[in-house]
Scaffold this active site. Structure first.
Site, PDB file in Angstrom:
ATOM      1  N   ARG A 223       0.913  -0.994   0.523  1.00 35.12           N
ATOM      2  CA  ARG A 223      -0.204   0.021  -0.294  1.00 35.12           C
ATOM      3  C   ARG A 223       0.805   1.117   0.125  1.00 35.12           C
ATOM      4  O   ARG A 223       2.029   1.375   0.457  1.00 35.12           O
ATOM      5  CB  ARG A 223      -0.587   0.093   1.621  1.00 35.12           C
ATOM      6  CG  ARG A 223      -2.235  -0.813   1.051  1.00 35.12           C
ATOM      7  CD  ARG A 223      -2.901  -0.382   0.425  1.00 35.12           C
ATOM      8  NE  ARG A 223      -4.067  -0.857   0.306  1.00 35.12           N
ATOM      9  CZ  ARG A 223      -4.604  -2.287  -0.659  1.00 35.12           C
ATOM     10  NH1 ARG A 223      -2.961  -3.211  -1.629  1.00 35.12           N
ATOM     11  NH2 ARG A 223      -5.875  -3.190   0.093  1.00 35.12           N
ATOM     12  N   HIS A 271      -1.134   0.174  -9.730  1.00 32.44           N
ATOM     13  CA  HIS A 271      -1.966  -0.686  -7.956  1.00 32.44           C
ATOM     14  C   HIS A 271      -1.956  -2.305  -9.350  1.00 32.44           C
ATOM     15  O   HIS A 271      -3.349  -2.011  -9.262  1.00 32.44           O
ATOM     16  CB  HIS A 271      -2.856  -0.001  -7.843  1.00 32.44           C
ATOM     17  CG  HIS A 271      -3.240  -0.985  -6.177  1.00 32.44           C
ATOM     18  ND1 HIS A 271      -3.430  -0.212  -5.725  1.00 32.44           N
ATOM     19  CD2 HIS A 271      -3.510  -2.178  -6.009  1.00 32.44           C
ATOM     20  CE1 HIS A 271      -3.466  -0.827  -4.528  1.00 32.44           C
ATOM     21  NE2 HIS A 271      -3.884  -2.258  -4.549  1.00 32.44           N
TER      22      HIS A 271
HETATM   23  P1  NAP Z   1      -0.981 -11.705   5.397  1.00 27.82           P
HETATM   24  O1  NAP Z   1      -1.266 -12.567   4.984  1.00 27.82           O
HETATM   25  O2  NAP Z   1      -2.530 -11.067   6.351  1.00 27.82           O
HETATM   26  O3  NAP Z   1       0.191 -10.838   5.329  1.00 27.82           O
HETATM   27  C1  NAP Z   1       0.800 -10.275   6.220  1.00 27.82           C
HETATM   28  C2  NAP Z   1       2.495 -10.332   6.979  1.00 27.82           C
HETATM   29  O4  NAP Z   1       2.594  -8.970   7.460  1.00 27.82           O
HETATM   30  C3  NAP Z   1       1.979 -11.148   7.787  1.00 27.82           C
HETATM   31  O5  NAP Z   1       3.315 -11.871   7.665  1.00 27.82           O
HETATM   32  C4  NAP Z   1       2.699 -10.261   9.134  1.00 27.82           C
HETATM   33  O6  NAP Z   1       2.731 -10.800  10.318  1.00 27.82           O
HETATM   34  C5  NAP Z   1       2.857  -8.868   8.989  1.00 27.82           C
HETATM   35  N1  NAP Z   1       2.492  -8.021   9.768  1.00 27.82           N
HETATM   36  C6  NAP Z   1       1.635  -7.064   9.494  1.00 27.82           C
HETATM   37  N2  NAP Z   1       1.698  -6.586  10.491  1.00 27.82           N
HETATM   38  C7  NAP Z   1       3.606  -6.315  10.400  1.00 27.82           C
HETATM   39  C8  NAP Z   1       4.335  -5.443  11.753  1.00 27.82           C
HETATM   40  N3  NAP Z   1       3.743  -4.311  12.355  1.00 27.82           N
HETATM   41  N4  NAP Z   1       5.782  -5.764  11.450  1.00 27.82           N
HETATM   42  C9  NAP Z   1       6.053  -6.739  10.943  1.00 27.82           C
HETATM   43  N5  NAP Z   1       4.983  -7.475  10.057  1.00 27.82           N
HETATM   44  C10 NAP Z   1       4.242  -7.421  10.265  1.00 27.82           C
HETATM   45  O7  NAP Z   1      -1.855 -10.230   3.614  1.00 27.82           O
HETATM   46  P2  NAP Z   1      -1.337 -10.499   2.980  1.00 27.82           P
HETATM   47  O8  NAP Z   1      -2.951 -11.621   1.653  1.00 27.82           O
HETATM   48  O9  NAP Z   1       0.318 -11.519   2.675  1.00 27.82           O
HETATM   49  O10 NAP Z   1      -0.957  -9.082   2.031  1.00 27.82           O
HETATM   50  C11 NAP Z   1      -0.379  -8.343   2.523  1.00 27.82           C
HETATM   51  C12 NAP Z   1      -0.850  -6.898   1.513  1.00 27.82           C
HETATM   52  O11 NAP Z   1      -0.731  -7.172   0.393  1.00 27.82           O
HETATM   53  C13 NAP Z   1      -2.521  -6.464   2.059  1.00 27.82           C
HETATM   54  O12 NAP Z   1      -2.623  -6.388   2.835  1.00 27.82           O
HETATM   55  C14 NAP Z   1      -2.646  -5.898   0.654  1.00 27.82           C
HETATM   56  O13 NAP Z   1      -2.064  -4.814   1.245  1.00 27.82           O
HETATM   57  C15 NAP Z   1      -1.674  -5.341  -0.399  1.00 27.82           C
HETATM   58  N6  NAP Z   1      -1.921  -5.980  -1.750  1.00 27.82           N
HETATM   59  C16 NAP Z   1      -1.037  -5.473  -2.810  1.00 27.82           C
HETATM   60  C17 NAP Z   1      -1.677  -5.266  -4.216  1.00 27.82           C
HETATM   61  C18 NAP Z   1      -1.428  -5.551  -5.086  1.00 27.82           C
HETATM   62  O14 NAP Z   1      -2.116  -5.139  -6.142  1.00 27.82           O
HETATM   63  N7  NAP Z   1      -0.831  -4.403  -5.203  1.00 27.82           N
HETATM   64  C19 NAP Z   1      -2.938  -6.701  -4.072  1.00 27.82           C
HETATM   65  C20 NAP Z   1      -2.809  -7.867  -2.725  1.00 27.82           C
HETATM   66  C21 NAP Z   1      -2.656  -7.180  -1.736  1.00 27.82           C
HETATM   67  P3  NAP Z   1       2.804 -12.478  10.923  1.00 27.82           P
HETATM   68  O15 NAP Z   1       3.306 -13.180   9.888  1.00 27.82           O
HETATM   69  O16 NAP Z   1       3.732 -12.584  12.389  1.00 27.82           O
HETATM   70  O17 NAP Z   1       1.131 -12.489  11.499  1.00 27.82           O
HETATM   71  C1  GLV Z   2      -4.972  -5.031  -3.628  1.00 30.13           C
HETATM   72  O1  GLV Z   2      -4.629  -3.914  -3.525  1.00 30.13           O
HETATM   73  C2  GLV Z   2      -5.375  -5.957  -2.850  1.00 30.13           C
HETATM   74  O2  GLV Z   2      -5.914  -5.275  -1.381  1.00 30.13           O
HETATM   75  O3  GLV Z   2      -6.147  -7.076  -3.227  1.00 30.13           O
END
Ligand code: NAP
Ligand code: GLV
Length: 308
Positions: A223, A271
């Site tokens: 983000r 994005h």
């Molecule tokens: P997720 O499964 O919830 O994983 C989040 C990770 O971040 C976990 O490993 C968590 O640690 C870690 N984390 C959270 N807060 C932290 C902190 N304060 N310090 C250190 N580590 C921290 O999320 P995801 O599904 O992988 O998605 C991640 C992000 O990608 C989404 O939230 C979204 O913003 C972004 N995204 C972007 C796109 C795009 O097109 N650009 C698309 C999809 C998603 P723990 O494992 O210890 O809980």
């Molecule tokens: C895209 O940014 C998502 O959060 O899936």
């Protein structure tokens, strides 16, 4: 009981067709028109108007159409409302592809070659073997892990950082604020896949860039609010950072006046790193609705206290 979907209406047609095929017993509505709001138990949305929630007296679960939930504006939502992030194969493979693309571009100095091309300059640089390139991922959740799996066959020296400890084969793990400096000190390419929360907003700032090896590269596919644009530009201009690949900015769309647009060390995408695929996303929501009906835990239920 019914499901209300308020996101993109064109993709909503695929959602509706998937519900009709796989959950014909569950009424699914795209948009508010003609919907009896008193019957809506499940809401699927990218953003939510709190005024709409006030008109949904039987709402049981809010499903994000994206993997992230920050855009829902959590602070304005009822604290007891269960919120579920999207976990589906389209987002996962999309992000794994994008991270491979971004890391390989930086590993093979593509931003520098693009700048040289603009100057009509034919100048090769020596290739660093992948094993000597240290690639670090911030965030070892669904997407961080998928990105690491995608990157592993190239032979990079992989490391990851998260809030809690994770043991991933072939990945040097770090966790928590105390281990952040040690993690950063060994990242030639740093990629951010953290959720945007109160704890992570602005984390990619001047202090963090200074903790990376001189000449490191940064990828932000999470983000825009995680990164301080002014600090990034200063670090690129001072040579502390060599290049950045950004899929997200704050705000979006990126204002035309932003210096990022024309910066020779920046590659921008609008994005698009990982788009929700409507068919598989609808199946994921159907599965969760079934689980909810059986009283089972929901996949992707967020911790409201942590904000992700
Ligand atoms: P997720 O499964 O919830 O994983 C989040 C990770 O971040 C976990 O490993 C968590 O640690 C870690 N984390 C959270 N807060 C932290 C902190 N304060 N310090 C250190 N580590 C921290 O999320 P995801 O599904 O992988 O998605 C991640 C992000 O990608 C989404 O939230 C979204 O913003 C972004 N995204 C972007 C796109 C795009 O097109 N650009 C698309 C999809 C998603 P723990 O494992 O210890 O809980
Ligand atoms: C895209 O940014 C998502 O959060 O899936």
């Amino acid at each position: 009981m019914s499901v209300l979907y308020t996101s993109d209406p064109v993709r909503g047609e695929t959602w509706a067709a998937t519900f009709a095929e796989h959950a014909p017993d569950v009424p699914f509505h795209v948009g508010l028109e003609g919907v009896d709001l008193a019957q809506v138990e499940y809401l699927v949305a990218w953003r939510v108007d709190p005024a709409l929630l006030a008109r949904l007296p039987r709402l049981k679960v809010l499903f994000s159409v994206g993997a992230g939930v920050d855009q829902l504006g959590l602070a304005a939502l009822p604290p007891q409302l269960p919120i579920v992030r999207m976990i589906e194969s389209g987002i996962i493979t999309g992000m794994a592809e994008y991270l491979a693309l971004a890391v390989l571009m930086l590993h093979r100095q593509v931003p520098e070659y693009l700048a040289q091309q603009a100057r009509r300059e034919w100048r090769p640089h020596s290739v660093v073997p992948a094993a000597r390139r240290r690639v670090g991922i911030m965030g070892l959740g669904v997407l961080g892990e998928a990105a690491l799996r995608q990157l592993a066959p190239f032979g990079f020296a992989l490391r990851g950082w998260s809030r809690s400890p994770h043991a991933l084969e072939g990945v040097q793990g770090f966790h928590g604020a105390a281990q952040l400096p040690a993690f950063l000190a060994g990242c030639d390419i740093l990629a951010c896949l953290l959720p945007l929360t109160d704890d992570t907003r602005g984390l990619l700032d001047a202090r963090l860039f200074a903790a990376l090896p001189r000449g490191a590269c940064v990828v932000n596919a999470a983000r825009g609010g995680l990164l301080r644009e002014h600090d990034l530009l200063a670090a690129l201009d001072s040579g502390q950072l060599s290049a950045a690949v950004l899929d997200v900015t704050d705000p979006e769309p990126l204002p035309v006046a932003s210096a990022l647009w024309n910066h020779p060390k920046v590659i921008l995408t609008p994005h698009v790193a990982a788009e929700t695929r409507p068919g598989t996303a609808a199946l994921a929501v159907i599965e969760n609705i079934r689980r909810h009906g059986r009283g089972e835990p929901l996949h992707g239920l967020i911790d409201r206290g942590q904000g992700y």
